[in-house]
Design a protein around this motif. Sequence first.
Motif, mmCIF file in Angstrom:
data_model
loop_
_atom_site.group_PDB
_atom_site.id
_atom_site.type_symbol
_atom_site.label_atom_id
_atom_site.label_comp_id
_atom_site.label_asym_id
_atom_site.label_seq_id
_atom_site.Cartn_x
_atom_site.Cartn_y
_atom_site.Cartn_z
ATOM 1 N N GLU A 1 54.453 34.899 18.947
ATOM 2 C CA GLU A 1 53.280 34.555 18.335
ATOM 3 C C GLU A 1 52.108 35.114 18.148
ATOM 4 O OE1 GLU A 1 51.108 30.414 19.153
ATOM 5 O OE2 GLU A 1 53.459 30.982 19.848
ATOM 6 N N ARG A 2 51.992 36.142 19.875
ATOM 7 C CA ARG A 2 50.954 36.814 20.026
ATOM 8 C C ARG A 2 50.421 38.064 19.271
ATOM 9 N NH1 ARG A 2 50.132 37.069 26.344
ATOM 10 N NH2 ARG A 2 50.256 34.258 26.778
ATOM 11 N N ASN A 3 51.876 38.405 18.936
ATOM 12 C CA ASN A 3 51.761 39.360 17.852
ATOM 13 C C ASN A 3 51.317 39.719 17.010
ATOM 14 O OD1 ASN A 3 52.659 41.342 19.949
ATOM 15 N ND2 ASN A 3 54.716 41.017 19.525
ATOM 16 N N THR A 4 51.752 38.274 16.201
ATOM 17 C CA THR A 4 51.538 37.604 14.640
ATOM 18 C C THR A 4 50.212 37.607 14.942
ATOM 19 O OG1 THR A 4 53.615 36.625 14.671
ATOM 20 C CG2 THR A 4 52.102 35.425 13.179
ATOM 21 N N GLN A 5 49.198 36.273 15.915
ATOM 22 C CA GLN A 5 48.048 36.252 16.005
ATOM 23 C C GLN A 5 47.769 37.405 15.633
ATOM 24 O OE1 GLN A 5 47.852 35.055 19.373
ATOM 25 N NE2 GLN A 5 48.548 32.725 18.363
ATOM 26 N N HIS B 1 47.712 41.234 26.278
ATOM 27 C CA HIS B 1 49.065 41.398 25.691
ATOM 28 C C HIS B 1 49.642 42.213 26.599
ATOM 29 C CE1 HIS B 1 52.197 41.766 23.018
ATOM 30 N NE2 HIS B 1 52.565 43.027 23.099
ATOM 31 N N SER B 2 49.262 43.320 27.323
ATOM 32 C CA SER B 2 49.712 44.782 27.691
ATOM 33 C C SER B 2 49.728 43.844 29.375
ATOM 34 C CB SER B 2 48.689 45.826 28.373
ATOM 35 O OG SER B 2 48.591 46.338 27.093
ATOM 36 N N LYS B 3 48.666 43.243 29.244
ATOM 37 C CA LYS B 3 49.001 42.219 30.957
ATOM 38 C C LYS B 3 50.227 41.566 31.269
ATOM 39 C CE LYS B 3 44.465 43.095 32.191
ATOM 40 N NZ LYS B 3 43.135 41.783 32.031
ATOM 41 N N ALA B 4 50.112 40.574 30.105
ATOM 42 C CA ALA B 4 51.654 39.700 29.150
ATOM 43 C C ALA B 4 52.687 40.417 29.615
ATOM 44 C CB ALA B 4 51.320 38.904 28.817
ATOM 45 N N SER B 5 52.930 41.347 28.772
ATOM 46 C CA SER B 5 54.321 42.524 29.194
ATOM 47 C C SER B 5 54.514 42.302 30.157
ATOM 48 C CB SER B 5 54.001 43.546 28.426
ATOM 49 O OG SER B 5 53.968 42.609 26.825
ATOM 50 N N GLU B 6 52.980 43.515 30.971
ATOM 51 C CA GLU B 6 53.622 43.410 32.140
ATOM 52 C C GLU B 6 54.448 42.651 33.345
ATOM 53 O OE1 GLU B 6 50.010 45.542 33.401
ATOM 54 O OE2 GLU B 6 50.352 47.395 32.839
ATOM 55 N N LEU B 7 53.014 41.214 33.523
ATOM 56 C CA LEU B 7 53.553 40.645 34.277
ATOM 57 C C LEU B 7 55.045 40.050 33.472
ATOM 58 C CD1 LEU B 7 50.748 37.771 33.698
ATOM 59 C CD2 LEU B 7 51.369 39.170 35.857
ATOM 60 N N ASN B 8 55.923 39.882 32.147
ATOM 61 C CA ASN B 8 56.833 39.541 32.007
ATOM 62 C C ASN B 8 57.991 40.376 32.592
ATOM 63 O OD1 ASN B 8 58.969 38.510 30.063
ATOM 64 N ND2 ASN B 8 58.520 39.686 28.646
ATOM 65 N N LEU B 9 57.727 42.414 32.134
ATOM 66 C CA LEU B 9 58.453 42.615 33.374
ATOM 67 C C LEU B 9 58.950 42.763 34.314
ATOM 68 C CD1 LEU B 9 57.524 46.165 31.226
ATOM 69 C CD2 LEU B 9 59.508 44.679 30.875
ATOM 70 N N GLU B 10 58.142 41.392 34.980
ATOM 71 C CA GLU B 10 57.461 41.987 36.723
ATOM 72 C C GLU B 10 58.448 40.689 37.127
ATOM 73 O OE1 GLU B 10 54.760 40.919 40.366
ATOM 74 O OE2 GLU B 10 53.806 41.633 38.172
ATOM 75 N N ALA B 11 58.251 39.488 36.178
ATOM 76 C CA ALA B 11 59.229 38.673 36.814
ATOM 77 C C ALA B 11 60.597 38.353 36.277
ATOM 78 C CB ALA B 11 58.739 36.842 34.756
ATOM 79 N N GLN C 1 65.029 31.282 29.058
ATOM 80 C CA GLN C 1 63.778 31.402 29.519
ATOM 81 C C GLN C 1 63.761 32.650 28.690
ATOM 82 O OE1 GLN C 1 63.908 32.513 33.560
ATOM 83 N NE2 GLN C 1 61.495 33.141 33.888
ATOM 84 N N GLN C 2 64.118 33.915 28.824
ATOM 85 C CA GLN C 2 63.862 34.995 28.005
ATOM 86 C C GLN C 2 63.287 34.336 26.008
ATOM 87 O OE1 GLN C 2 67.552 37.392 28.302
ATOM 88 N NE2 GLN C 2 67.292 37.982 29.918
ATOM 89 N N SER C 3 64.649 33.782 25.354
ATOM 90 C CA SER C 3 63.620 32.928 24.537
ATOM 91 C C SER C 3 62.438 32.708 23.900
ATOM 92 C CB SER C 3 65.056 32.294 23.981
ATOM 93 O OG SER C 3 64.477 31.767 22.444
ATOM 94 N N HIS C 4 62.119 31.977 25.620
ATOM 95 C CA HIS C 4 60.792 31.373 25.298
ATOM 96 C C HIS C 4 59.233 32.100 25.383
ATOM 97 C CE1 HIS C 4 57.621 28.490 25.921
ATOM 98 N NE2 HIS C 4 57.263 28.619 26.981
ATOM 99 N N GLU C 5 60.117 33.407 25.909
ATOM 100 C CA GLU C 5 58.966 34.804 26.191
ATOM 101 C C GLU C 5 58.969 35.791 24.855
ATOM 102 O OE1 GLU C 5 60.368 36.715 29.813
ATOM 103 O OE2 GLU C 5 59.687 35.004 31.441
ATOM 104 N N ASN C 6 59.693 35.520 24.580
ATOM 105 C CA ASN C 6 59.971 36.608 22.981
ATOM 106 C C ASN C 6 59.139 35.265 22.101
ATOM 107 O OD1 ASN C 6 61.869 37.747 24.417
ATOM 108 N ND2 ASN C 6 63.945 37.398 23.904
ATOM 109 N N GLU C 7 59.930 33.951 22.342
ATOM 110 C CA GLU C 7 58.711 33.429 20.869
ATOM 111 C C GLU C 7 57.543 33.347 21.367
ATOM 112 O OE1 GLU C 7 59.949 29.459 21.293
ATOM 113 O OE2 GLU C 7 62.403 29.613 19.751
ATOM 114 N N LEU C 8 56.656 33.072 22.652
ATOM 115 C CA LEU C 8 55.700 33.632 22.723
ATOM 116 C C LEU C 8 55.296 34.877 22.469
ATOM 117 C CD1 LEU C 8 55.224 32.051 26.701
ATOM 118 C CD2 LEU C 8 54.421 30.924 24.395
ATOM 119 N N LEU C 9 55.971 36.262 22.558
ATOM 120 C CA LEU C 9 55.555 37.670 22.225
ATOM 121 C C LEU C 9 55.301 37.131 21.237
ATOM 122 C CD1 LEU C 9 57.734 39.689 25.126
ATOM 123 C CD2 LEU C 9 54.656 39.490 24.855
#
Length: 323
Positions: A152-156, A194-204, A142-150
């Motif tokens: 990818e978004r940072n790269t974009q 991205h900030s919202k996604a990070s907050e959701l990730n921390l909450e998760a 799960q963490q690896s998948h979330e890190n990959e998404l982050l």
Amino acid sequence: MRVIGESLFGAVLEGLGRVSLMPSKRIFLPPSVREKSRDQFYQLKQLNTPVAEFEAAFTSLSRFALELVASEERRCLEFKKKLRTGLKLRVARSMTREHGRLVDAAVHLEIIMHEEEDRMRGFKRSQDDQEDGRRHRGSNIQQSHENELLVERNTQLENKVNELQQSLNSAHTEKEATFVMYHMNTITELTNQHSKASELNLEAEARVSENKIKLHETIQKFSQRDLEAKDLIAKLNELQGWIKMYEEQAHETIGVTKNQKVEFEQTLFKLKGLEGIIEELQNMSGQFEKQRVQLAGVNSKLTQDLATYESKLNDLNHLSSQN
């Protein structure tokens, strides 16, 4: 009540055991020592001591409480009572009344119990390792998948920033500036997302940690209940062993009662026979009394006749002396 632990077995084997190794010598033990040894036998329990050492202490101390081991059957019952709970429940199923065979069975069952405990510990350890592995793998995936998404978004975002920067540097007209401003707004929006996604990730992650804690607490509660259930099962098995022993004692008591009843009936029959004999003797006594009365009358008559004859004889003697 204080029970005898493992240290006492060594003292028994070292002290009292020496007495049994020298049968040719009569060793006097003071009454206080005998009484203390007797109390030790009453309080003797196996606990974690191996069966072989426990049997040696049992044999040494039983000489000071012979009323408890007066027969082979009572010795077996006393030996069973002093075994630890788990082993006692298994040995209770054995119907042997020979002490030697009972000790051999206890040693064999103790070896089997140790093997079962080792297998259970290994099985539980393997299950725990598998459970931990599944948890770690799930969490890592799960963490690896979330890190990959982050990433990818940072790269974009970086690509967008670079593109907009290049467009801003090369923009010379108002149209190009407007286009750049539009993309800057897009970047701002993406940054907010991205900030919202990070907050959701921390909450998760916080929820996952909370769920892990709750899962751990649930596992502990389940383990505690499992231990309580095993303890209740052990107590139930022990109670069943005691009930079986009491049933055997009740059967023995019934047998003794039946024998006493037969003896009582035989005694009652003999008593009735004696009553008949007494009645016959009383009848014979009455007849003897009647005969005695008759003989007394005859005796009285004979006495009177004798007196009459003596009187006549005296008269004759008197007449004869006058002539």
